[in-house]
Design a protein around this motif. Structure first.
Motif, short mmCIF file in Angstrom:
data_model
loop_
_atom_site.label_atom_id
_atom_site.label_comp_id
_atom_site.label_asym_id
_atom_site.label_seq_id
_atom_site.Cartn_x
_atom_site.Cartn_y
_atom_site.Cartn_z
N ALA A 1 2.29 2.15 -3.80
CA ALA A 1 1.77 1.11 -2.91
C ALA A 1 2.86 0.46 -2.06
CB ALA A 1 1.05 0.04 -3.74
N GLY A 2 4.11 0.93 -2.21
CA GLY A 2 5.20 0.40 -1.40
C GLY A 2 5.92 -0.79 -2.01
N TRP A 3 5.79 -0.98 -3.29
CA TRP A 3 6.45 -2.12 -3.94
C TRP A 3 7.94 -1.89 -4.09
CZ3 TRP A 3 9.07 -1.95 -8.65
CH2 TRP A 3 9.44 -3.19 -9.21
N HIS A 4 8.71 -2.97 -3.99
CA HIS A 4 10.13 -2.97 -4.29
C HIS A 4 10.42 -4.11 -5.25
CE1 HIS A 4 9.94 -0.80 -0.43
NE2 HIS A 4 10.99 -0.11 -0.92
N PRO A 5 11.45 -3.98 -6.08
CA PRO A 5 11.75 -5.05 -7.05
C PRO A 5 11.88 -6.40 -6.36
CG PRO A 5 13.05 -3.12 -7.56
CD PRO A 5 12.35 -2.82 -6.25
N GLY A 6 11.19 -7.40 -6.91
CA GLY A 6 11.22 -8.75 -6.37
C GLY A 6 10.08 -9.05 -5.44
N ASP A 7 9.31 -8.02 -5.00
CA ASP A 7 8.17 -8.27 -4.11
C ASP A 7 7.12 -9.09 -4.85
OD1 ASP A 7 9.40 -6.88 -2.14
OD2 ASP A 7 8.15 -5.08 -2.31
N PRO A 8 6.51 -10.08 -4.17
CA PRO A 8 5.48 -10.89 -4.84
C PRO A 8 4.22 -10.08 -5.10
CG PRO A 8 5.62 -11.49 -2.51
CD PRO A 8 6.76 -10.54 -2.77
N THR A 9 3.61 -10.30 -6.27
CA THR A 9 2.40 -9.57 -6.63
C THR A 9 1.31 -10.52 -7.11
OG1 THR A 9 3.29 -9.26 -8.86
CG2 THR A 9 3.64 -7.48 -7.30
N GLY A 10 1.48 -11.83 -6.87
CA GLY A 10 0.53 -12.81 -7.35
C GLY A 10 -0.78 -12.78 -6.60
N ASP A 11 -1.72 -13.59 -7.09
CA ASP A 11 -3.04 -13.68 -6.48
C ASP A 11 -2.91 -14.12 -5.02
OD1 ASP A 11 -5.73 -13.65 -6.17
OD2 ASP A 11 -6.14 -15.46 -7.35
N ASP B 1 -1.41 -12.24 -2.69
CA ASP B 1 -0.37 -11.42 -2.08
C ASP B 1 -0.92 -10.05 -1.75
OD1 ASP B 1 1.68 -13.38 -2.19
OD2 ASP B 1 1.95 -12.93 -4.34
N ALA B 2 -0.25 -9.36 -0.81
CA ALA B 2 -0.72 -8.05 -0.35
C ALA B 2 -0.70 -7.01 -1.47
CB ALA B 2 0.14 -7.58 0.83
N LEU B 3 0.26 -7.15 -2.37
CA LEU B 3 0.40 -6.16 -3.46
C LEU B 3 -0.37 -6.55 -4.72
CD1 LEU B 3 4.21 -5.32 -3.14
CD2 LEU B 3 2.28 -3.82 -2.59
N HIS B 4 -1.19 -7.61 -4.64
CA HIS B 4 -1.86 -8.07 -5.87
C HIS B 4 -2.80 -7.01 -6.44
CE1 HIS B 4 -3.48 -10.72 -8.86
NE2 HIS B 4 -4.72 -10.57 -8.39
N HIS B 5 -3.60 -6.35 -5.59
CA HIS B 5 -4.52 -5.33 -6.12
C HIS B 5 -3.75 -4.16 -6.72
CE1 HIS B 5 -8.25 -3.10 -6.60
NE2 HIS B 5 -7.64 -2.05 -6.04
N ALA B 6 -2.64 -3.78 -6.04
CA ALA B 6 -1.82 -2.69 -6.59
C ALA B 6 -1.24 -3.10 -7.94
CB ALA B 6 -0.70 -2.35 -5.61
N TYR B 7 -0.86 -4.39 -8.06
CA TYR B 7 -0.33 -4.86 -9.36
C TYR B 7 -1.41 -4.80 -10.45
CZ TYR B 7 1.10 -8.12 -13.01
OH TYR B 7 1.40 -8.69 -14.21
N LEU B 8 -2.66 -5.22 -10.11
CA LEU B 8 -3.75 -5.13 -11.09
C LEU B 8 -3.98 -3.67 -11.49
CD1 LEU B 8 -6.41 -7.68 -9.74
CD2 LEU B 8 -4.75 -7.99 -11.59
N THR B 9 -3.94 -2.78 -10.51
CA THR B 9 -4.12 -1.35 -10.82
C THR B 9 -2.99 -0.85 -11.71
OG1 THR B 9 -5.20 -1.06 -8.66
CG2 THR B 9 -4.48 0.92 -9.80
N ALA B 10 -1.77 -1.32 -11.46
CA ALA B 10 -0.61 -0.86 -12.25
C ALA B 10 -0.70 -1.35 -13.70
CB ALA B 10 0.69 -1.37 -11.61
N PHE C 1 3.14 2.90 -14.73
CA PHE C 1 3.16 1.57 -14.12
C PHE C 1 3.96 1.58 -12.82
CE2 PHE C 1 5.49 -2.50 -13.68
CZ PHE C 1 4.42 -3.36 -13.44
N PHE C 2 5.18 2.10 -12.91
CA PHE C 2 6.04 2.14 -11.71
C PHE C 2 5.47 3.11 -10.67
CE2 PHE C 2 9.43 0.52 -14.64
CZ PHE C 2 9.65 -0.67 -13.96
N TYR C 3 4.82 4.18 -11.11
CA TYR C 3 4.23 5.14 -10.16
C TYR C 3 3.20 4.46 -9.27
CZ TYR C 3 1.11 8.81 -8.49
OH TYR C 3 0.32 9.61 -7.69
N VAL C 4 2.32 3.66 -9.88
CA VAL C 4 1.27 2.99 -9.11
C VAL C 4 1.88 1.98 -8.14
CG1 VAL C 4 -0.74 1.45 -9.26
CG2 VAL C 4 -0.47 3.33 -10.89
N LEU C 5 2.88 1.19 -8.61
CA LEU C 5 3.50 0.19 -7.73
C LEU C 5 4.27 0.85 -6.59
CD1 LEU C 5 4.83 -2.60 -10.14
CD2 LEU C 5 2.89 -2.71 -8.56
N TRP C 6 5.08 1.84 -6.90
CA TRP C 6 5.89 2.47 -5.85
C TRP C 6 5.02 3.20 -4.83
CZ3 TRP C 6 9.80 4.43 -10.01
CH2 TRP C 6 10.73 3.41 -10.27
#
Length: 895
Positions: free
Chosen positions: A774-784, A786-795, A767-772
């Motif tokens: 994609a450039g995610w950091h703790p607290g980054d928004p991942t909602g519908d 947001d830029a990281l939303h697809h990465a969150y779905l993949t994670a 889970f953390f491998y997929v997010l990191w």
């Protein structure tokens, strides 16, 4: 026995069956008539109607069945179901109706499935009721008439003839009958019943002037006065004993309920604690509710109850193919903890195919081969065997052996025997004798056979002690011994009308030693019992020495054998000492009541008992034992219905096979419980990470994805583990204690502290491998949006897929508790391989099909993530394989 006494019993409403008094059917007939107010003209119609209102219909009372609504409510209010109800309610409160309805659907599916599997009511009382005839002939108002059998009342005057079924317990007032009492006593030969004074000191069922409800009249005509109807008959007494105790939960059912409450308490406690933590760290209410729902759903093993039910059902089907029909699912598990088997001898340990092995006469001593002419003729004359349409000799196995052992040319000799016969007094279980009167050369001769002590008591001019010494010698060889005697009647004498006039002044001809060989497979089955730590007791009506010889021949008596020669006389304190000792026991000269005493004693001392039986009077003992085992071929309908298991081949070895299957089913239940429990940790950890981080880490797994795992990918492999072949050495270990839980501390450590933690670490890492990545950091928004939303779905999809692959490794690890997978074999459970293939296809559909992606919040996984996840099964299984190898080495070092 409780009896009716019109005019003195207390009043009861119509349809009741409660009026009881002290009328004794064995008292002098004039007094009995006076007690029952019955004359030669019988009862009047009005009086019969009044008594019917007081005493109720002549029917065996049936236990009321639980309603369908009550059974369904029990499933819907199961502690695991209550947890899901709570989760569904929270889903609706949180504004997630799709999730709420999905959870409610799971509750209903589980409840209906379990209800269909468990809705198998016992029918012992219905089988007892089937013995009652529909109509009966009575004398009422001075004339003979037919009435409904259900309308018979105490005091009715019955008219009985050949072929009639006896509709109530009654005392003969005139005439004589031959009665088939096999459904009450198990004795195959008919017995005589005559209008004569009672005999003191004999059991009620052996009284010569009484007939009993449900038995059959095979000959003669008589009138009888009814003294007991419905539930107060001997048949009703058996029914009451058979349903005396309510159905008790098996150890497995009890333990599953305890664990369910434990899981519920843990889930609610964790939910409350982490809701408080969420509030302290500022988690929004919607997120907090989602966390609580996830925690409840993750803690509930939704597939546990249906998987256990199906595993037991599969065990039932497997046993049926092996010759053991199990009528209650939970009994399969109980078989696995059985540690005492109480078995009949004849037909179960032996083949029930008697043959003449030896004979003795005062002149020749003990010899084999064809007996001397006079003894051979007497053996053949004192039988009732006959030839059927196929030319086979039919009748009692003992009599067939006597006829076959008496010489050649059987058909002609049997036909001549019947032509010479002038009188027949059938075998009487009380007297232990049978006699016939035949004409030879214009003179009548009485032929008698029976138990040696009974025949010798009626002979003269013989050294009884010397003869009994020979009897003991033959019995110790495993032979059933019968004495044969004759009496020549004076010229011109008529055949005796009463048997007591015939069976006196006898001259002993000799002894017949009959051998019933053990079944060839029994010795091996007994050895397997001993290897598995089971004790085997014999409960038989036969002679103690004969039964002991058979026991020795098949290997019963480890470390020593104790023979109770007259088991009906044994006191409870002596019985307690015996069953708690280390000896295997032969209960000789026993009755069906003896079986009940033995079963009660063993249960009282914490033993798990399997008890065999075939007669209707065995029903209470079969009901009282943990596993009542009825004979499918020779047993009565009543015994089969009162039992838990029916042997279609009447074979002791099948009982051992059933016990082995019970152990295998129990082990397999533990395997899939381990498999299901191992996934609780990796399902809970994502929610804990989400809550403890205060929302800085997005939820690694959704509730719908957990439901997809618990009900989709997890179910088929769990069911397949229920078909796992037996582990090596399953019958080389002692029975588990009845107090041992199916869910043990060692299992929980393995499931939660080892397999679960390894799986949780693996899925969180991917889970953390997929997010990191994609450039995610703790607290980054991942909602519908947001830029990281697809990465969150993949994670989250990677977490879901990682859990599925960890399941594969857990399934392989769960296949064995101690042995290595190499010993068990990778492909020995093809159903598990098919289940794994299905869960991979199911997971792929959820991950790659667009409609399911939208519903479950998944996304296609890149190849590098798939490669990482593909290694998870080997890691999980390999870690557990190393753990088991370490445990095996530690066990060997201790030895």
């Amino acid at each position: 026995m409780r009896n009716h006494r019109p005019g003195t019993g207390h009043s009861a409403g119509p349809g009741t069956d409660t009026a009881t008094t002290t009328t004794d059917p064995r008292e002098p007939l004039p007094l009995l008539r006076k007690e029952l107010h019955t004359g030669d003209r019988g009862l009047s119609g009005r009086e019969a109607a009044r008594r019917l209102a007081v005493y109720g219909p002549n029917q065996v009372r049936r236990r009321e069945k639980r309603s369908l609504a009550r059974l369904l409510s029990a499933q819907l209010l199961h502690p695991l179901a209550l947890l899901l109800w709570g989760a569904g309610a929270l889903a609706f409160v949180a504004g997630m109706p799709v999730l709420g309805w999905a959870i409610l659907a799971v509750i209903v599916i589980n409840a209906v499935f379990a209800l269909l599997q468990e809705h198998q009511a016992e029918r012992a009382v219905e089988a007892l009721a089937a013995y009652l005839p529909e109509r009966a002939d009575v004398v009422r108002d001075g004339r003979r008439q037919a009435v409904e059998a259900a309308e018979l009342v105490p005091g009715d005057l019955l008219v009985l003839e050949e072929g009639d079924k006896i509709p109530a317990d009654a005392r003969l007032t005139e005439g004589a009958l031959e009665i088939d009492l096999s459904m009450l006593t198990g004795e195959s030969a008919p017995v005589e019943r005559v209008a004569a004074p009672s005999e003191q000191g004999v059991a009620l069922v052996h009284e010569p002037n009484l007939v009993f409800s449900g038995t059959t009249c095979t000959g003669g005509e008589a009138q009888a006065i009814v003294f007991a109807t419905g539930g107060h008959t001997e048949l009703g007494r058996i029914a009451a004993l058979s349903q005396r105790a309510p159905r008790r939960d098996s150890p497995l059912e009890t333990q599953v309920k305890k664990v369910a409450w434990l899981i519920a308490a843990v889930a609610v406690g964790m939910g409350a604690v982490f809701l408080l933590i969420g509030a302290l760290v500022g988690l929004p209410l919607t997120d907090a509710l989602m966390f609580a729902i996830g925690l409840l759903v993750a803690n509930v093993p939704e597939g546990l109850l249906p998987t256990i039910t199906l595993a037991l059902a599969v065990g039932v089907r497997v046993l049926a193919k092996q010759g053991a029909v199990v009528k209650r699912l939970s009994a399969v598990e109980t078989l696995g903890s059985t540690n005492v088997v109480c078995t009949d001898k004849t037909g179960t340990l032996t083949q029930n195919r008697m043959r003449l092995q030896a004979h003795w006469t005062p002149r020749t001593g003990i010899a084999s081969g064809t007996p001397p002419a006079e003894l051979a003729r007497a053996m053949s004359e004192c039988t009732t065997t006959s030839y059927d349409e196929s030319g086979e000799l039919r009748g009692d196995p003992t009599e067939i052996a006597l006829v076959e052992g008496s010489g050649p040319d059987l058909p002609a000799r049997v036909a001549a025997r019947d032509g010479r016969r002038r009188a027949l007094f059938r075998f009487d279980a009380r007297l232990r004798l049978m006699s016939t009167v035949a004409e030879h050369d214009g003179r009548l001769v009485v032929y008698v056979k029976g138990a040696p002590e009974a025949v010798l008591a009626r002979t003269s001019g013989v050294d009884r002690d010397a003869v009994m010494a020979v009897v003991g010698d033959l019995a110790h060889r495993g032979l059933r011994v019968l004495a044969v005697a004759v009496r020549d009647l004076p010229p011109g004498a008529d055949a005796p009308a009463r048997r007591e006039d015939a069976e006196t002044g006898l001259r002993l001809l000799g002894l017949a030693g009959l051998y019933d060989p053990p079944r060839p497979e029994v010795a091996e089955a007994v050895r397997r019992c001993h290897d598995a730590g089971l004790r085997v007791h014999i409960v038989t009506g036969d002679n103690g020495a004969t039964a002991a010889a058979v026991a020795a021949e098949v290997g019963i008596g480890v470390p020593r054998l104790h023979v109770v020669a007259e088991s009906e006389r044994i006191h409870d304190h002596e019985l307690d000492e015996l069953v708690t000792g280390d000896a295997e026991i032969v209960f000789a000269r026993s009755s069906p009541e003896t079986k009940l005493k033995v079963a009660d004693a063993l249960r009282a001392h914490g033993q798990i008992v399997a008890m065999t039986g075939d007669g209707a009077n065995d029903a209470p003992a079969l009901h009282q034992a943990h596993i009542g085992v009825a004979m499918g071929r020779s047993g009565t309908d009543v015994a089969r219905e009162a039992s838990t298991m029916v042997l279609t081949d009447d074979n002791f070895a099948t009982i051992v096979t059933a016990i082995e299957s019970g152990r295998r089913v129990y082990d397999n239940v533990r395997k899939f419980i381990l498999y299901i429990f191992a996934h609780a940790v990796p399902e809970i950890v994502p929610f804990l990470v989400f809550a403890l981080s205060g929302g800085l880490v997005p939820l690694p797994l959704t509730v719908l994805q957990i439901l997809a795992i618990d009900l989709g990918t997890e179910t088929l492999p769990a069911l397949a583990l229920g078909r796992e072949p037996a582990e090596p050495g399953i019958m080389g270990r002692p029975p588990r204690p009845s107090s041992q839980g199916v869910i043990s501390r060692d299992m929980l450590v393995r499931a939660w502290g080892y397999l679960g933690l390894i799986s949780a670490a693996l899925v969180m890492s991917v889970f953390f491998y997929v997010l990191w990545r994609a450039g995610w950091h703790p607290g980054d928004p991942t909602g519908d949006g947001d830029a990281l939303h697809h990465a969150y779905l993949t994670a989250t999809t990677a977490t879901f897929a990682g859990l599925v692959t960890c399941q594969i490794g857990t399934a392989m690890a769960a296949r064995t508790d101690h042995a290595s997978l190499r010993q068990v074999g990778l492909t020995t459970n093809p159903l598990l391989l098919a289940g794994i293939a299905f869960e991979l296809l199911f997971a792929a559909a959820l991950i790659y099909l667009p409609p399911l992606q939208h519903l479950f919040g998944t996304a296609a996984l890149p190849w590098d993530v798939l490669a990482i996840i593909a290694a998870f099964p080997v890691i999980v299984w390999g870690a557990d394989e190393l753990r088991r190898r370490h445990r095996r080495r530690a066990h060997l070092n201790k030895q």
